[in-house]
Design a protein around this motif. Structure first.
Motif, PDB file in Angstrom:
ATOM      1  N   MET A  54       1.364  26.632 -53.525  1.00 44.93           N
ATOM      2  CA  MET A  54       0.878  26.455 -52.577  1.00 44.93           C
ATOM      3  C   MET A  54       0.220  25.057 -51.525  1.00 44.93           C
ATOM      4  SD  MET A  54       1.266  29.307 -50.671  1.00 44.93           S
ATOM      5  CE  MET A  54       0.277  29.938 -50.135  1.00 44.93           C
ATOM      6  N   LEU A  55      -0.140  24.556 -52.489  1.00 53.38           N
ATOM      7  CA  LEU A  55      -0.916  23.416 -51.775  1.00 53.38           C
ATOM      8  C   LEU A  55       0.274  22.261 -50.996  1.00 53.38           C
ATOM      9  CD1 LEU A  55      -3.400  21.321 -52.452  1.00 53.38           C
ATOM     10  CD2 LEU A  55      -2.706  20.887 -54.533  1.00 53.38           C
ATOM     11  N   ILE A  56       0.801  22.125 -52.067  1.00 48.19           N
ATOM     12  CA  ILE A  56       2.119  21.310 -51.244  1.00 48.19           C
ATOM     13  C   ILE A  56       2.677  21.244 -49.910  1.00 48.19           C
ATOM     14  CG2 ILE A  56       4.433  20.137 -51.700  1.00 48.19           C
ATOM     15  CD1 ILE A  56       4.341  20.323 -54.558  1.00 48.19           C
ATOM     16  N   PRO A  57       3.128  22.667 -48.871  1.00 49.31           N
ATOM     17  CA  PRO A  57       3.627  22.579 -48.025  1.00 49.31           C
ATOM     18  C   PRO A  57       1.998  21.958 -46.804  1.00 49.31           C
ATOM     19  CG  PRO A  57       3.654  24.579 -49.308  1.00 49.31           C
ATOM     20  CD  PRO A  57       3.350  23.179 -50.283  1.00 49.31           C
ATOM     21  N   VAL A  58       0.898  23.017 -47.629  1.00 48.87           N
ATOM     22  CA  VAL A  58      -0.032  22.904 -46.551  1.00 48.87           C
ATOM     23  C   VAL A  58      -0.238  21.574 -46.641  1.00 48.87           C
ATOM     24  CG1 VAL A  58      -2.340  23.025 -46.717  1.00 48.87           C
ATOM     25  CG2 VAL A  58      -0.984  25.470 -47.457  1.00 48.87           C
ATOM     26  N   CYS A  59      -0.568  20.361 -47.604  1.00 54.75           N
ATOM     27  CA  CYS A  59      -0.682  19.421 -47.107  1.00 54.75           C
ATOM     28  C   CYS A  59      -0.299  18.847 -46.026  1.00 54.75           C
ATOM     29  CB  CYS A  59      -0.833  18.289 -48.101  1.00 54.75           C
ATOM     30  SG  CYS A  59      -2.477  18.634 -49.323  1.00 54.75           S
ATOM     31  N   VAL A  60       1.537  18.332 -46.525  1.00 51.60           N
ATOM     32  CA  VAL A  60       2.466  18.427 -45.408  1.00 51.60           C
ATOM     33  C   VAL A  60       1.937  18.793 -44.329  1.00 51.60           C
ATOM     34  CG1 VAL A  60       5.105  18.604 -45.141  1.00 51.60           C
ATOM     35  CG2 VAL A  60       4.453  17.959 -47.137  1.00 51.60           C
ATOM     36  N   LEU A  61       1.808  19.883 -43.984  1.00 53.51           N
ATOM     37  CA  LEU A  61       1.372  20.222 -42.434  1.00 53.51           C
ATOM     38  C   LEU A  61       0.528  19.565 -42.179  1.00 53.51           C
ATOM     39  CD1 LEU A  61       2.246  24.400 -42.692  1.00 53.51           C
ATOM     40  CD2 LEU A  61       3.623  22.375 -41.130  1.00 53.51           C
ATOM     41  N   LEU A  62      -0.211  19.355 -43.291  1.00 52.04           N
ATOM     42  CA  LEU A  62      -1.006  19.034 -42.614  1.00 52.04           C
ATOM     43  C   LEU A  62      -1.574  17.456 -42.261  1.00 52.04           C
ATOM     44  CD1 LEU A  62      -4.512  20.142 -44.474  1.00 52.04           C
ATOM     45  CD2 LEU A  62      -4.438  19.398 -41.918  1.00 52.04           C
ATOM     46  N   PHE A  63      -0.203  16.349 -42.984  1.00 51.33           N
ATOM     47  CA  PHE A  63       0.342  14.578 -42.386  1.00 51.33           C
ATOM     48  C   PHE A  63       0.579  14.744 -41.357  1.00 51.33           C
ATOM     49  CE2 PHE A  63       2.528  11.160 -43.024  1.00 51.33           C
ATOM     50  CZ  PHE A  63       1.726  10.341 -43.163  1.00 51.33           C
ATOM     51  N   LEU A  64       1.614  16.075 -41.205  1.00 54.74           N
ATOM     52  CA  LEU A  64       2.885  16.011 -40.274  1.00 54.74           C
ATOM     53  C   LEU A  64       1.672  16.493 -38.480  1.00 54.74           C
ATOM     54  CD1 LEU A  64       5.568  18.048 -41.172  1.00 54.74           C
ATOM     55  CD2 LEU A  64       5.518  15.523 -40.792  1.00 54.74           C
ATOM     56  N   THR A  65       0.846  17.361 -38.680  1.00 54.51           N
ATOM     57  CA  THR A  65      -0.238  16.900 -37.902  1.00 54.51           C
ATOM     58  C   THR A  65      -1.180  16.080 -37.420  1.00 54.51           C
ATOM     59  OG1 THR A  65      -0.415  19.545 -38.500  1.00 54.51           O
ATOM     60  CG2 THR A  65      -2.341  19.007 -36.535  1.00 54.51           C
ATOM     61  N   ASP A  66      -1.446  15.108 -38.310  1.00 55.26           N
ATOM     62  CA  ASP A  66      -2.170  13.833 -38.449  1.00 55.26           C
ATOM     63  C   ASP A  66      -0.961  13.051 -37.193  1.00 55.26           C
ATOM     64  OD1 ASP A  66      -4.153  15.118 -39.036  1.00 55.26           O
ATOM     65  OD2 ASP A  66      -4.386  14.269 -41.246  1.00 55.26           O
ATOM     66  N   VAL A  67       0.376  13.400 -37.758  1.00 55.07           N
ATOM     67  CA  VAL A  67       1.027  11.827 -37.329  1.00 55.07           C
ATOM     68  C   VAL A  67       1.217  12.138 -35.581  1.00 55.07           C
ATOM     69  CG1 VAL A  67       3.194  11.426 -37.229  1.00 55.07           C
ATOM     70  CG2 VAL A  67       1.961  11.084 -39.548  1.00 55.07           C
ATOM     71  N   VAL A  68       1.458  14.337 -35.122  1.00 55.50           N
ATOM     72  CA  VAL A  68       2.048  13.819 -34.030  1.00 55.50           C
ATOM     73  C   VAL A  68       0.289  13.535 -33.204  1.00 55.50           C
ATOM     74  CG1 VAL A  68       2.000  16.281 -32.412  1.00 55.50           C
ATOM     75  CG2 VAL A  68       2.976  15.863 -34.490  1.00 55.50           C
ATOM     76  N   ASN A  69      -0.663  13.996 -33.892  1.00 56.06           N
ATOM     77  CA  ASN A  69      -2.388  13.682 -33.313  1.00 56.06           C
ATOM     78  C   ASN A  69      -2.435  12.375 -32.694  1.00 56.06           C
ATOM     79  OD1 ASN A  69      -2.801  16.267 -32.411  1.00 56.06           O
ATOM     80  ND2 ASN A  69      -3.997  15.834 -34.847  1.00 56.06           N
ATOM     81  N   PHE A  70      -1.777  11.412 -33.947  1.00 59.71           N
ATOM     82  CA  PHE A  70      -1.277  10.199 -33.682  1.00 59.71           C
ATOM     83  C   PHE A  70      -0.872   9.362 -32.969  1.00 59.71           C
ATOM     84  CE2 PHE A  70       0.253   6.131 -35.249  1.00 59.71           C
ATOM     85  CZ  PHE A  70      -0.124   5.337 -35.128  1.00 59.71           C
ATOM     86  N   GLY A  71       0.331   9.932 -32.391  1.00 62.11           N
ATOM     87  CA  GLY A  71       0.767   9.719 -31.374  1.00 62.11           C
ATOM     88  C   GLY A  71       0.575   9.691 -30.233  1.00 62.11           C
TER      89      GLY A  71
END
Length: 306
Positions: A167-184
């Motif tokens: 469960m931890l892996i997909p949650v962390c991936v979603l968090l990082f992808l959201t960070d990337v989008v917000n960075f953009g």
């Protein structure tokens, strides 16, 4: 200006602290504090998280990189929730990641929705409006966090470390992808085309649609995380109920076997008593003695046993 700045940071600290305090209380529902009372542990965790937040903010501004700030802040939250609560490491990480995901996605979605509404209704980008939207987003994230975990009714004792890792892996991936989008979004990156004229380069429209895109991403992300946790929770509950059912079935089978053995024993004893009674009536004591001896031998009884 000084009073405005002080009021701004005081309001931000209050609402951000409320959000973190809510997350820590939920974490306490799953894991007891380590080496401290609940109140002392909360105060220590709040202090450390504020310190980490300020440090991440300073490093992010020095580097001019929002992504660095976001990753450091999230890593600090995972570290504090893992270090200051007792329990299995993977289970604590999984719960902390769930809390962090619900907090961040709720905050991002609410802030994007409020910012889009501000642009549509007031066409304004004032600092006061930005601060108000941020504070309301922290407050809404705390409410969403509390409501989500109350509705989910997760039970940590039902999850295995292997399940927590998965469960931890997909949650962390979603968090990082959201960070990337917000960075953009924070760098003003947007998909534009000049095919149809200057309207496609309008900063107002680009900002509005960027906020709407962030809001949709936050809604989808929090839906995925909560549905994933709920599905996993239901699956584990079903497996536990199946194990209980199988244990009960095995217990009933053992009882049935025992009852059958007892019924066979009663039947055999009845036949033995009939045979003994018949020999007594005939006064055939010699055969009666031989019969009783055979019974004792077949039952494994010796002269010294009662």
């Amino acid at each position: 200006a000084v009073w405005f700045l002080a009021g701004k940071y005081a309001a931000w600290a209050f609402f951000y602290g409320l959000e973190i305090f809510t997350a820590l209380r939920i974490q306490e529902g799953f894991f007891r504090p380590a080496r401290a009372s609940a109140e002392a542990n909360r105060a220590r965790c709040l202090t450390l998280l504020f310190a980490f937040f300020l440090l991440a903010d300073a490093l992010g501004k020095l580097a001019g990189n929002y992504l660095l700030f976001a990753v450091l802040r999230q890593a600090a939250f995972l570290f504090v929730c893992t270090a200051f609560f007792a329990g299995k490491t993977w289970m604590k990480l999984f719960t902390a990641a769930m809390l962090l995901a619900v907090m961040d996605f709720s905050w991002n979605g609410l802030e994007a929705a409020l910012s889009a509404a501000r642009l549509v209704l007031f066409h304004s980008r004032s600092e006061m409006a930005l601060m108000l939207a941020s504070c309301l987003s922290y407050l809404g994230a705390a409410g969403a966090l509390r409501a989500s975990f109350r509705r989910l009714k997760l039970k940590m004792e039902m999850f295995s470390p292997r399940c927590a890792k998965a469960m931890l892996i997909p949650v962390c991936v979603l968090l990082f992808l959201t960070d990337v989008v917000n960075f953009g979004a924070s760098r003003g990156v947007s998909m534009v085309s000049d095919v149809n004229g200057e309207a496609y380069w309008d900063p107002y429209l680009n900002e509005l649609f960027t906020h709407l895109g962030c809001m949709v991403l936050a809604i989808l992300s929090i839906t995925v995380v909560l549905c994933l946790a709920d599905a996993m929770n239901r699956t584990m509950q079903y497996e536990v109920s199946e194990q209980v059912h199988r244990a009960k079935a095995a217990h009933y089978q053992a009882l049935l076997k025992e009852r059958r053995e007892q019924a066979g024993l009663r039947h055999d004893m009845r036949n033995h008593f009939i045979a003994v009674s018949g020999l007594l009536k005939k006064r055939d004591y010699e055969r009666l003695e031989q019969y009783v001896e055979r019974l004792c031998e077949s039952g494994g009884l010796t002269d010294g046993e009662i």
